[in-house]
Write a protein that holds these residues in place. Structure first.
Motif, short mmCIF file in Angstrom:
data_model
loop_
_atom_site.label_atom_id
_atom_site.label_comp_id
_atom_site.label_asym_id
_atom_site.label_seq_id
_atom_site.Cartn_x
_atom_site.Cartn_y
_atom_site.Cartn_z
N TYR A 6 -3.04 27.51 -41.65
CA TYR A 6 -2.57 26.35 -40.77
C TYR A 6 -2.99 26.42 -39.17
O TYR A 6 -3.47 25.38 -38.88
CB TYR A 6 -1.11 26.10 -41.12
N GLU A 7 -2.60 27.60 -38.69
CA GLU A 7 -2.90 27.73 -37.23
C GLU A 7 -4.32 27.67 -37.07
O GLU A 7 -4.87 27.22 -35.91
CB GLU A 7 -2.31 29.08 -36.80
N ALA A 8 -5.26 28.27 -38.01
CA ALA A 8 -6.44 28.19 -37.75
C ALA A 8 -7.08 27.09 -37.81
O ALA A 8 -7.81 26.67 -37.10
CB ALA A 8 -7.18 29.14 -38.63
N ALA A 9 -6.62 26.12 -38.73
CA ALA A 9 -6.84 24.66 -38.93
C ALA A 9 -6.74 23.76 -37.58
O ALA A 9 -7.59 23.17 -37.30
CB ALA A 9 -6.39 24.09 -40.19
N GLN A 10 -5.63 24.13 -37.17
CA GLN A 10 -5.01 23.32 -36.01
C GLN A 10 -6.08 23.78 -34.69
O GLN A 10 -6.26 22.76 -34.14
CB GLN A 10 -3.53 23.68 -35.81
N SER A 11 -6.44 24.93 -34.75
CA SER A 11 -7.08 25.36 -33.51
C SER A 11 -8.47 24.65 -33.72
O SER A 11 -9.20 24.26 -32.50
CB SER A 11 -7.17 26.78 -33.51
N VAL A 12 -8.83 24.57 -34.83
CA VAL A 12 -10.39 24.03 -35.16
C VAL A 12 -10.17 22.53 -34.68
O VAL A 12 -11.25 22.01 -34.09
CB VAL A 12 -10.65 24.26 -36.60
N ARG A 37 -8.57 22.61 -30.26
CA ARG A 37 -8.80 23.40 -29.24
C ARG A 37 -10.40 23.68 -29.05
O ARG A 37 -10.96 24.03 -28.23
CB ARG A 37 -8.08 24.62 -29.21
N MET A 38 -10.93 23.61 -30.20
CA MET A 38 -12.52 24.15 -30.44
C MET A 38 -13.25 23.05 -30.08
O MET A 38 -13.24 21.81 -30.34
CB MET A 38 -12.81 24.38 -31.83
N GLN A 39 -14.27 23.18 -28.94
CA GLN A 39 -15.05 22.04 -28.47
C GLN A 39 -16.32 21.93 -29.41
O GLN A 39 -16.98 20.91 -29.25
CB GLN A 39 -15.40 22.63 -27.16
N ALA A 58 -12.70 16.84 -41.47
CA ALA A 58 -11.24 16.69 -41.06
C ALA A 58 -10.79 15.74 -40.15
O ALA A 58 -9.84 15.17 -40.27
CB ALA A 58 -10.80 18.13 -40.52
N MET A 59 -12.08 15.43 -39.19
CA MET A 59 -11.49 14.36 -38.54
C MET A 59 -11.65 12.92 -39.07
O MET A 59 -10.55 11.87 -38.71
CB MET A 59 -12.45 14.37 -37.20
N LYS A 60 -12.29 12.85 -40.18
CA LYS A 60 -12.47 11.42 -40.77
C LYS A 60 -11.11 11.42 -41.58
O LYS A 60 -10.45 10.43 -41.77
CB LYS A 60 -13.58 11.51 -41.81
N ILE A 61 -10.44 12.48 -42.02
CA ILE A 61 -9.16 12.52 -42.73
C ILE A 61 -8.13 12.10 -41.87
O ILE A 61 -7.17 11.19 -42.11
CB ILE A 61 -9.07 13.99 -43.46
N LEU A 99 -7.74 20.95 -43.92
CA LEU A 99 -8.68 21.50 -43.43
C LEU A 99 -8.09 23.16 -43.62
O LEU A 99 -9.12 24.20 -44.00
CB LEU A 99 -8.85 21.60 -41.85
N ALA A 100 -7.08 23.55 -43.48
CA ALA A 100 -6.72 24.74 -44.14
C ALA A 100 -7.06 25.18 -45.64
O ALA A 100 -7.27 26.38 -45.70
CB ALA A 100 -5.05 24.91 -43.76
#
Length: 70
Positions: free
Chosen positions: A7-13, A16-18, A27-30, A43-44
């Motif tokens: 979950y934390e990795a998905a949240q970072s992607v 925070r990730m550029q 994931a942004m479409k969702i 995404l997780a």
């Protein structure tokens, strides 16, 4: 514990990730349709599936889908 890390990795992607990847775009479409929290959970799960396939096949992760056809 693994669920928390995924979950934390998905949240970072997503937050925070550029750099954009096909996973982030998916994931942004969702997130547009269902909301950010559901997109992070989706995404997780997708990250877990990708990591499992990489582990089983021994392949490397590709940032874009163009290299997958080659």
């Amino acid at each position: 514990m693994m669920r928390t890390v995924l979950y934390e990795a998905a949240q970072s992607v997503l937050t925070r990730m550029q750099k954009w990847s096909w996973l982030k775009a998916w994931a942004m479409k969702i997130a547009k349709r269902r909301g950010m929290k559901k997109a992070i959970v989706a995404l997780a799960r997708r990250l877990a599936v990708v990591m499992h396939r990489v582990w089983i096949d021994g392949t490397e992760y590709r940032w874009s889908r163009e290299g997958a056809a080659a």
